[in-house]
Design a protein around this motif. Structure first.
Motif, PDB file in Angstrom:
ATOM      1  N   VAL A 130      33.377  27.454 -25.916  1.00  0.00           N
ATOM      2  CA  VAL A 130      32.500  28.568 -25.520  1.00  0.00           C
ATOM      3  C   VAL A 130      31.393  28.041 -24.606  1.00  0.00           C
ATOM      4  O   VAL A 130      31.110  28.615 -23.542  1.00  0.00           O
ATOM      5  CB  VAL A 130      31.893  29.253 -26.770  1.00  0.00           C
ATOM      6  CG1 VAL A 130      30.810  30.262 -26.367  1.00  0.00           C
ATOM      7  CG2 VAL A 130      32.986  29.928 -27.599  1.00  0.00           C
ATOM      8  N   ARG A 131      30.798  26.903 -24.992  1.00  0.00           N
ATOM      9  CA  ARG A 131      29.681  26.345 -24.199  1.00  0.00           C
ATOM     10  C   ARG A 131      30.138  25.881 -22.820  1.00  0.00           C
ATOM     11  O   ARG A 131      29.339  25.856 -21.875  1.00  0.00           O
ATOM     12  CB  ARG A 131      29.077  25.148 -24.938  1.00  0.00           C
ATOM     13  CG  ARG A 131      28.214  25.527 -26.126  1.00  0.00           C
ATOM     14  CD  ARG A 131      27.355  24.323 -26.484  1.00  0.00           C
ATOM     15  NE  ARG A 131      26.483  24.570 -27.614  1.00  0.00           N
ATOM     16  CZ  ARG A 131      26.668  24.042 -28.826  1.00  0.00           C
ATOM     17  NH1 ARG A 131      27.713  23.276 -29.076  1.00  0.00           N
ATOM     18  NH2 ARG A 131      25.811  24.284 -29.799  1.00  0.00           N
ATOM     19  N   THR A 132      31.410  25.482 -22.703  1.00  0.00           N
ATOM     20  CA  THR A 132      31.909  25.030 -21.397  1.00  0.00           C
ATOM     21  C   THR A 132      31.886  26.169 -20.379  1.00  0.00           C
ATOM     22  O   THR A 132      31.630  25.964 -19.197  1.00  0.00           O
ATOM     23  CB  THR A 132      33.356  24.504 -21.551  1.00  0.00           C
ATOM     24  OG1 THR A 132      33.326  23.426 -22.477  1.00  0.00           O
ATOM     25  CG2 THR A 132      33.945  24.026 -20.236  1.00  0.00           C
ATOM     26  N   GLU A 133      32.158  27.387 -20.822  1.00  0.00           N
ATOM     27  CA  GLU A 133      32.295  28.508 -19.883  1.00  0.00           C
ATOM     28  C   GLU A 133      31.091  29.440 -19.859  1.00  0.00           C
ATOM     29  O   GLU A 133      30.919  30.209 -18.923  1.00  0.00           O
ATOM     30  CB  GLU A 133      33.547  29.338 -20.241  1.00  0.00           C
ATOM     31  CG  GLU A 133      34.846  28.533 -20.221  1.00  0.00           C
ATOM     32  CD  GLU A 133      35.191  28.009 -18.821  1.00  0.00           C
ATOM     33  OE1 GLU A 133      34.629  28.516 -17.819  1.00  0.00           O
ATOM     34  OE2 GLU A 133      36.010  27.073 -18.743  1.00  0.00           O
ATOM     35  N   PHE A 134      30.281  29.424 -20.920  1.00  0.00           N
ATOM     36  CA  PHE A 134      29.161  30.370 -21.033  1.00  0.00           C
ATOM     37  C   PHE A 134      27.898  29.617 -21.453  1.00  0.00           C
ATOM     38  O   PHE A 134      27.973  28.519 -21.985  1.00  0.00           O
ATOM     39  CB  PHE A 134      29.471  31.454 -22.086  1.00  0.00           C
ATOM     40  CG  PHE A 134      30.620  32.344 -21.700  1.00  0.00           C
ATOM     41  CD1 PHE A 134      30.412  33.488 -20.946  1.00  0.00           C
ATOM     42  CD2 PHE A 134      31.927  32.019 -22.074  1.00  0.00           C
ATOM     43  CE1 PHE A 134      31.478  34.298 -20.568  1.00  0.00           C
ATOM     44  CE2 PHE A 134      32.993  32.822 -21.704  1.00  0.00           C
ATOM     45  CZ  PHE A 134      32.769  33.957 -20.951  1.00  0.00           C
ATOM     46  N   THR A 135      26.748  30.262 -21.218  1.00  0.00           N
ATOM     47  CA  THR A 135      25.469  29.654 -21.625  1.00  0.00           C
ATOM     48  C   THR A 135      24.985  30.320 -22.902  1.00  0.00           C
ATOM     49  O   THR A 135      24.794  31.549 -22.927  1.00  0.00           O
ATOM     50  CB  THR A 135      24.414  29.852 -20.511  1.00  0.00           C
ATOM     51  OG1 THR A 135      24.958  29.328 -19.295  1.00  0.00           O
ATOM     52  CG2 THR A 135      23.117  29.129 -20.853  1.00  0.00           C
ATOM     53  N   LEU A 136      24.794  29.526 -23.934  1.00  0.00           N
ATOM     54  CA  LEU A 136      24.241  30.065 -25.176  1.00  0.00           C
ATOM     55  C   LEU A 136      22.738  30.253 -25.012  1.00  0.00           C
ATOM     56  O   LEU A 136      22.053  29.365 -24.498  1.00  0.00           O
ATOM     57  CB  LEU A 136      24.510  29.096 -26.335  1.00  0.00           C
ATOM     58  CG  LEU A 136      25.614  29.474 -27.326  1.00  0.00           C
ATOM     59  CD1 LEU A 136      26.940  29.670 -26.624  1.00  0.00           C
ATOM     60  CD2 LEU A 136      25.748  28.426 -28.426  1.00  0.00           C
ATOM     61  N   ALA A 137      22.234  31.405 -25.443  1.00  0.00           N
ATOM     62  CA  ALA A 137      20.785  31.651 -25.389  1.00  0.00           C
ATOM     63  C   ALA A 137      20.079  30.735 -26.384  1.00  0.00           C
ATOM     64  O   ALA A 137      20.672  30.336 -27.394  1.00  0.00           O
ATOM     65  CB  ALA A 137      20.508  33.110 -25.743  1.00  0.00           C
TER      66      ALA A 137
END
Ligand SMILES: C[S@@+](CC[C@H](N)C(=O)[O-])C[C@H]1O[C@@H](n2cnc3c(N)ncnc32)[C@H](O)[C@@H]1O
Ligand code: SF4
Length: 422
Positions: A130-137
């Motif tokens: 998930v972190r590879t493709e999106f930015t966690l808030a």
């Protein structure tokens, strides 16, 4: 109370209220071409990851999940993880083409199936994907569901270190004979022990799922379950009335007369018992089937679904909703991996919600929340219905501008929705 019974696991058009995927969830008007996405809405953005594996199948469950025997060599946790990475990358590309930049991810929820079967390293790899493709808030809520029997202190320590912030454990009951009817493989004490292990590993937010109304369950069994839940010191409880889903082993047993169907009046009395016990222990309801020890303990991910937020559902059979467009993935893990391999989103169908559908969903979901339904969201034609449900003692006008269910109204929430939708 008959057909009016309302609490329990909820279906919404195209899925169930938690965003997890039951095998029978589908939409009437489906389009099998690739989804045409619309821009993100104003609400929070979450990601749901569906893990379609279970060690055995519980007789009541119709979620999209498979045992190793059912899958054979067609799919494995390894092939699923590779496909998941591919789907997340495809979704990130699709979102990058929308007018607004992709929002930071406020919540992640890994559900199943049995995510804990992946082990601590497997769940860490899911979060990395998930972190590879999106930015966690900053401060993102990251939940995983887990089955008590596939957890350990080391498992919880590993996933806490990986960045998970919340654990949801399927306990169902503290009574051995109830667990047997439900085909659960853990002992009554294991769920409570797992909850304690999770807390000891640094999880402030731990949920226990209960099922009530199982054939053979007595009031004393439910009381023992509630004692155990409160003893575990968790800050969240989800309690679902047992739903006899078509096509399940439980439904066949009920049809053959081996087990009685859950009784609505018993369910209502059990719900009131659960609510009273949890309330006196400081856990208040914030959705008809969910209780939390204060605002910090609510499941923000699920609130996103109920508040009409945007979410990507990744994994076999998962449902997504972005800007009023809904799509749902192919269900079988092998077909899912094939579709991801072919490029694009692995959607089996999609639909763009019209104004009427959005209005209906808004009412259905918001009515069930403690925060209630803003009266300004209702059409003026619904004003007489508001007056009726208030006069009947099913809801109150809270602060003058929101419609909130009373204790009695929670038992009849579906009836209130029908009244409002006229
Ligand atoms: C589908 S399971 C997934 C998580 C995990 N495998 C487990 O069993 O806890 C999530 C929750 O859904 C609820 N559930 C599933 N089927 C249900 C049914 N037919 N009636 C009521 N609750 C149900 C159970 O409480 C379960 O804990
Ligand atoms: S373990 Fe959970 S997901 Fe798997 S069959 Fe049982 S209830 Fe369903």
């Amino acid at each position: 109370m008959g057909a009016l019974w309302s609490p329990g696991r909820r279906r919404v058009p195209g899925g169930v209220h938690t965003g997890q995927v039951s095998s029978s969830a589908a939409s009437a008007s489906t389009d099998t071409s690739a989804p045409v996405l619309r821009d993100f809405g104003a609400g929070p953005f979450g990601i749901y990851v569906h893990v379609p594996f279970c060690a055995t199948r519980c007789g009541y469950c119709d979620f999209n999940t498979y045992t190793a025997g059912e899958l054979g060599t067609s799919a494995s946790p390894q092939s699923w993880l590779a496909a998941l990475r591919g789907e997340l990358a495809a979704a990130a590309r699709e979102f990058a083409a929308l007018p607004s930049s992709t929002p930071e991810v406020a919540t992640v929820f890994v559900g199943g199936g049995t995510p804990s079967l992946l082990g601590g390293d497997g769940l860490a790899a899911v979060l990395d994907a998930v972190r590879t493709e999106f930015t966690l808030a900053a401060g993102a809520e990251v939940t995983t569901e887990s089955n008590p029997e596939s957890t350990s202190p080391e498992f919880f320590e590993r996933i806490r270190a990986a960045g998970f912030t919340r654990v949801s454990l399927g306990m169902q009951s503290a009574a051995q004979h109830v667990l047997r009817v439900l085909d659960r493989t853990h002992t009554p004490g294991r769920a409570v022990a797992a909850a304690r292990e999770a807390r000891a590993a640094g999880f402030d937010h731990v949920n226990l799922d209960l099922i009530y109304g199982t054939p053979g369950e007595r009031d004393a069994d439910l009381d023992a379950s509630l004692d155990a839940v409160l003893d575990a010191g968790v800050d969240h409880v989800s309690a679902y009335s047992l739903i006899v889903e078509d096509g399940t082993a439980l439904a066949r047993r009920v049809r053959r007369g081996e087990l009685p169907a859950p009784d609505d009046d018993v369910l209502a009395a059990r719900y009131e018992r659960i609510d009273a016990r949890l309330r006196s222990a400081g856990l208040g309801w914030y959705e008809v089937s969910n209780w939390a020890a204060g605002d910090a303990a609510v499941c923000r991910h699920n609130l996103g679904y109920w508040d009409g937020g945007d979410w990507l559902g990744a994994g076999p059979g998962a449902h997504s909703h972005v800007g009023g467009v809904r799509w749902w993935n192919v269900k079988h893990p092998a077909r899912y991996a094939d579709r991801v391999g072919a490029g694009g989103l692995p959607a089996a169908g999609w639909e763009a919600l019209g104004a009427d559908e959005r209005y209906m969903e808004r009412i259905m979901l918001a009515v069930r929340l403690r925060s209630g339904l803003p009266l300004t969201d209702l059409a003026s034609s619904a004003v007489p219905a508001v007056d009726r449900v208030v006069a009947d003692g099913l809801a109150v006008r809270s602060d003058g501008d929101r419609l909130v269910l009373t204790d009695r109204g929670r038992l009849l929430a579906d009836g209130v929705v029908r009244e409002l939708l006229g």
